[in-house]
Design an enzyme around this catalytic site. Structure first.
Site, PDB file in Angstrom:
ATOM      1  CB  SER A 160      -0.871   0.010   1.258  1.00 55.33           C
ATOM      2  OG  SER A 160      -1.527   1.259   1.394  1.00 55.33           O
ATOM      3  CE1 TYR A 207      -4.004  -2.356   5.122  1.00 46.25           C
ATOM      4  CE2 TYR A 207      -3.338  -0.089   4.685  1.00 46.25           C
ATOM      5  CZ  TYR A 207      -3.764  -1.321   4.224  1.00 46.25           C
ATOM      6  OH  TYR A 207      -3.948  -1.523   2.883  1.00 46.25           O
TER       7      TYR A 207
END
Ligand code: NAP
Length: 249
Positions: free
Chosen positions: A144, A158
């Site tokens: 990501s 995350y």
């Protein structure tokens, strides 16, 4: 990379579903996984078969090493050798600040986003590496842009899990480069999927799209195209690389 079986974890919806369908069109047999959404997984398998492709689905919770072992046993019973792994399944939890994180949440996030993908990669290497008698293959890890940006005020946990995946991508790529396996990663930005609802912000993509250089969020198929290229023979000299799909962010 020759044709064979490609595992797509988290193939029941979102980026994984788009990737499974895209790779099936390249002539690969797809073995996708899901955790809870059996109906979604069946729909993706059905869509691939309807287009003349080959696909199977196995339930596997990536936080369970036993489920991962069972997944690879199921893959081994297939008729086509494993040639690729897309480490796509991932999760996040409700947006919060680091001061509100607790150990249980951190263990959940790291188990699914870090330990599970690493165990999947290890099992894939044991089947694809020439060191183990395999014929080579390719791995794409779905990271990501959060790994670069840190997701402050949203989910730093995350983001850190994706940072671990980036480091893992670099290290594994170098480790198996001489054994016929390429390892790369994609780093999506704001992509329209259900994952944002998990964070308690289902409209996150539309809300933040105007802040992006391109002024819009991305669609899962735009990530799937990049993954398909990295998996393909067209990317034969690309390993340890990162493709950002983030609208210029
Ligand atoms: P999504 O729509 O929420 O889909 C997540 C997939 O992962 C589903 O197939 C889900 O299975 C599976 N999954 C979730 N928890 C799991 C677990 N514990 N064990 C096994 N499978 C599990 O998410 P997405 O947006 O497509 O995300 C795919 C990947 O892209 C993730 O790694 C995510 O971090 C990354 N990513 C997404 C964005 C974005 O903006 N969407 C941006 C950057 C990176 P079930 O359907 O059965 O629950």
């Amino acid at each position: 990379m020759g044709r064979g079986t490609i595992i797509v974890t988290g193939g029941s919806r979102g980026i994984g579903a788009a990737t499974a369908r895209r790779l099936a069109r390249e002539g690969h047999a797809i073995h996708l996984t899901y955790r809870t959404d059996a109906e979604g997984a069946d729909d993706v398998v059905g869509a691939i078969v309807a287009e003349g492709g080959r696909a199977r689905a196995t339930r596997a919770d990536l936080s369970s090493p036993a489920d991962i072992d069972a997944l690879f046993v199921a893959v081994d019973t297939g008729h086509e050798p494993l040639v690729g792994l897309v480490n796509n399944a991932g999760m996040l939890e409700t947006q919060c600040r680091v001061g509100d994180l607790d150990a249980d949440r951190l263990h959940r996030v790291m188990a699914v986003n870090v330990v599970g993908p690493m165990l999947c990669a290890a099992a894939a290497v044991r089947r694809m590496s020439r060191r183990y008698g395999g014929a080579g293959g390719a791995i794409v890890n779905v990271s990501s842009v959060a790994a670069r940006l840190g997701a402050p005020g949203e989910y730093v946990d995350y983001a850190a899990s994706k940072g671990a995946i980036d480091t893992f991508t670099r290290g594994l790529a170098a480790e198996v480069a001489g054994e016929g396996i390429r390892v790369n990663a994609v780093r999506p930005g704001y992509i329209r999927t259900d994952i944002h609802a998990l964070g308690g912000d289902p409209d996150r993509v539309d809300r933040l799209a105007p802040t992006l250089p391109m002024g819009r969020g991305g669609d899962p198929h735009e990530v799937a195209e990049a993954i398909a290229w990295l998996m393909s023979a067209a990317a034969s000299y690309t390993t340890g690389s990162f493709l950002d799909l983030a609208g210029g962010r």
